[in-house]
Design a protein around this motif. Structure first.
Motif: not given
Length: 212
Positions: A110-115, A135-143, A145-149
């Motif tokens: 998340g930090e690396l991708l700007g969030k 679960g963490c991936e779902q948080l990334a989607l909610t925020l 974040l580009d899922l592939t990256a």
């Protein structure tokens, strides 16, 4: 062993009555003191922009006392955002927290991708049983974040190398017997869970010192 982590809605009540054994410092026996400044902390202080207070937060997202501390600390950091240089070091206690490493990887990516701050807040707020890979991936989607990256970052060896480096920083910034939560606010070390009033007092003193 550290007591089982609890959901956001009940973690404060559980934190008051639970006993943290082994590595996590229990609520109620927190220590705040001004020891000799470790070189790794001195280096972070030297890197901060002039006039800003360095806050080094050693974090395990499954640790119930880290979650309690974050609940009180985060609003203060937000209130003084322009005066704070936050360094979040990831220290997953994998021996007692089965989801801590997955959460640390999510925080790193998340930090690396700007969030970074948004991901850390989401990880601390999520029920600990949701700090799994999905679960963490779902948080990334909610925020947003580009899922592939994000997925590429999670499996990148550099991510685990960063977490290992943060653990080494913790070892250098602490002494034998120190556990989590562990904060450095400027030159002040705070070990264990502290309430908002204490955190506010230490932060105010550090801000006043930085501006003098």
């Amino acid at each position: 062993l550290c007591p089982p982590a609890v959901s956001v809605s009940s973690r404060r009540e559980a934190g008051i009555v639970a006993l943290a054994l082994a590595f996590v410092v229990p609520l109620g026996v927190a220590v705040f003191k001004r020891p000799a400044l470790p070189p790794v902390i001195a280096e972070e202080l030297a890197k901060a922009p002039k006039g800003q207070v360095v806050v080094v937060d050693f974090a395990d997202f499954e640790c119930p006392y880290c979650r309690l501390t974050h609940e009180d600390l985060e609003p203060l950091l937000e209130e003084h955002k322009s005066q704070i240089h936050l360094v979040r070091a990831l220290v997953p206690l994998t021996r007692i927290h089965p989801h801590a490493l997955d959460a640390a990887r999510a925080a790193c990516c998340g930090e690396l991708l700007g969030k970074g701050d948004a991901m850390a807040n989401a990880l601390f707020a999520a029920p600990v049983e949701q700090l799994t890979v999905p679960g963490c991936e779902q948080l990334a989607l909610t925020l947003g974040l580009d899922l592939t990256a994000y997925r590429a970052c999670i499996t990148d060896p550099h991510t685990d190398a960063r977490i290992h480096a943060d653990r080494e920083t913790f070892d250098k910034a602490s002494v034998k017997g120190d556990g989590l939560p562990l904060l450095w606010i400027g030159e002040q070390k705070l070990m264990g869970a502290h309430d908002r009033a204490t955190l506010q007092h230490v932060l105010d003193k550090a801000i006043a010192h930085a501006g003098s």
